[in-house]
Design a protein around this motif. Sequence first.
Motif, PDB file in Angstrom:
ATOM      1  N   UNK A  91     -41.563   2.655  -0.513  1.00  0.00           N
ATOM      2  CA  UNK A  91     -40.231   3.495  -0.863  1.00  0.00           C
ATOM      3  C   UNK A  91     -39.019   2.625  -1.512  1.00  0.00           C
ATOM      4  N   UNK A  92     -38.063   3.463  -2.327  1.00  0.00           N
ATOM      5  CA  UNK A  92     -37.357   2.744  -2.957  1.00  0.00           C
ATOM      6  C   UNK A  92     -35.919   2.217  -2.109  1.00  0.00           C
ATOM      7  N   UNK A 228     -38.498  -0.971   3.181  1.00  0.00           N
ATOM      8  CA  UNK A 228     -38.246  -1.660   1.753  1.00  0.00           C
ATOM      9  C   UNK A 228     -37.592  -2.770   2.000  1.00  0.00           C
ATOM     10  N   UNK A 229     -36.642  -2.771   3.123  1.00  0.00           N
ATOM     11  CA  UNK A 229     -35.615  -4.168   3.365  1.00  0.00           C
ATOM     12  C   UNK A 229     -36.078  -5.136   3.994  1.00  0.00           C
ATOM     13  N   UNK A 230     -37.225  -4.684   4.841  1.00  0.00           N
ATOM     14  CA  UNK A 230     -37.642  -5.918   5.824  1.00  0.00           C
ATOM     15  C   UNK A 230     -38.313  -5.281   7.054  1.00  0.00           C
ATOM     16  N   UNK A 231     -38.403  -6.151   8.198  1.00  0.00           N
ATOM     17  CA  UNK A 231     -39.013  -5.819   9.168  1.00  0.00           C
ATOM     18  C   UNK A 231     -37.991  -5.319  10.380  1.00  0.00           C
ATOM     19  N   UNK A 232     -38.122  -4.347  11.218  1.00  0.00           N
ATOM     20  CA  UNK A 232     -37.275  -3.776  12.309  1.00  0.00           C
ATOM     21  C   UNK A 232     -38.097  -3.820  13.609  1.00  0.00           C
ATOM     22  N   UNK A 295     -43.231  -7.479  -2.377  1.00  0.00           N
ATOM     23  CA  UNK A 295     -43.417  -7.623  -3.935  1.00  0.00           C
ATOM     24  C   UNK A 295     -42.392  -6.939  -4.633  1.00  0.00           C
ATOM     25  N   UNK A 296     -42.401  -5.380  -4.168  1.00  0.00           N
ATOM     26  CA  UNK A 296     -41.242  -4.707  -4.586  1.00  0.00           C
ATOM     27  C   UNK A 296     -39.817  -5.170  -4.436  1.00  0.00           C
TER      28      UNK A 296
END
Length: 604
Positions: A91-92, A228-232, A295-296
């Motif tokens: 996801x963006x 898309x921003x990290x791990x939660x 990577x994204x």
Amino acid sequence: MFNKKYASKSFHVRVMTMDAELEFDLQWKATGRDLFDLICRTIGLRETWYFGLQYEDNRGNISWLKMDKKVRDQHLPKDDLILFTFLAKFYPEDVAEELVQDITQHLFFLQVKQAILNMDIYCPPEASVLLASYAVEAKYGDYDEQTYAPEMLASEDLLPQRVIDQYQMTPEMWEERIKIWYADHRGMSRDEAEMEYLKITQDLDMYGVNYFPISNKKDSELWLGVTALGLNIYEKDNKLTPKISFPWSEIRNISFDDKKFTIKPVDKSAPNFVFFSQKLRMNKLILELCIGNHDLFMRRRRPDPMDLQQMKTQAKEEKLRRQIERSKLAREKQLREAAERDKSILEQKLLEFQEEIRLAKEALLRSEEAADHLAEKSRVAEEEANILNQKASEAELEAERIRQTAIKTEEEKVLMEQKMRDTEQLVSRMMQESDKRSMEADRLKTELLKARLAEKEAKEKLLQFLSQPAVEYQPISMMSITNNMHQIPLGMIPEKTVMSLDVSPEISLKDLLGDIPLSSGMDLDPLTLEIEKERVEYLEKSKHLQEQLRDLKKEIEGLKLEEKQTPYDMIHQEQVLSGENKYSTLRKIKSGSTKSRVAFFEEL
């Protein structure tokens, strides 16, 4: 032996996208990349890095097709027809900034919409109504009160069943509230409505999160969310509010050994972040999603490659072209509506003039009838006056004859005198009546003269009215306004109205843009102000939408069934009361050091 045997063979696959069904015959040695590229070329998709092919393997597990391996070597089910689903895998971070192609945006819209309706993504009830209105706008276009039929939306799948069950509201009541917002979206294109839908959904807590059951060293059951921003990290009963977050920028290395997953932070003084999953297969999928999202994440923070720059430039040019085209069509539509309004006004005036003519004719007819009646009464009065004059003359002659008659006796004389007095009185009364009749005849003659004068004036007014040029119509040329696929003639319009409808010739893109060249290397600086203007308008619109959402929430609050509330509804209400949202929560849980977050995770 195997290669020689199957080198020339092919197999059949069916691919389901969110809005189409595709079928292909693949060579036996075709790889996952071959199939994926074939699908992307078929649907015209260039932003391929978000998507993947999902399938159910021969063990009944949901898997993603590996691009570098042959399709037939990936544990496919033993069926003649192999089914794949083309879905967004990543996801963006910001849909408005990152999604370039319309097809990419449309596929994301359909997938996110389905996830909300399936309740895979939690959405508050009031936001569900707003999203439903954008979905209706994207499907049906602008709201039209004339063509809109009651219960038109009743057959549509627009709201999550969870929302419908929580309120004592009929489908008609939900439709009415959706329709109010639907009518507000007038003028939006399908692409704009879908983008507004995605802008709202990307702020939902569960948007773009892939959840996996994990445990820590204390064997506590938790959820891992790959975003898309990290791990939660989430608690077992709460997928909305993460307890810990590790952004990709703080992660140096990711690896796993059997069911043990290890994440090494950039801060080498911080301990490794370790968790355990239930299955080895799940660890492979987690690693795959982590690598792809990382990577994204890094790609977004580097300058765009040339092909992506060209795509964005072309997309902006196309967007600008569509905006100009919509403005032109809106202007033509306004001119057409103005012409139709003028035509309607003139037709109404014509009806009014015709009604006035009808009334004038009726008044003239009544005047003629009144004049004839007065003439008849005058004639009768003259005849009565003549009769009375004749009787008066006869009475005078009779009186004169009586005076000249010799009376032989005094009694006869007295009697005759009495008769004379009576006759004189009768003559006097008849003379008075004759005078009255004469006066009445004179009055009737005067009224007859006035009536004939009024009749003459009414005829002159009618002739003058019919000779006015205001109601003269002449056929005009079939002036038409181009509206995409067809022409709309304006029909018969009064000449003075036609003169005011000066429809300008076709407006070209160059006429509206001046000397700005529309090439792939165009200078986009002139678009900066337009983009900033759109951003300000969006913020103002967002504020208005927030107010509408609050109003709707208050409106339906009294119809809520408390016993139907889910745990996520209660968690969301607590977030709202505390003033928290998705982004404020992430900022808060990222504020501590990596070391403290790892320690907190181990204590959960």
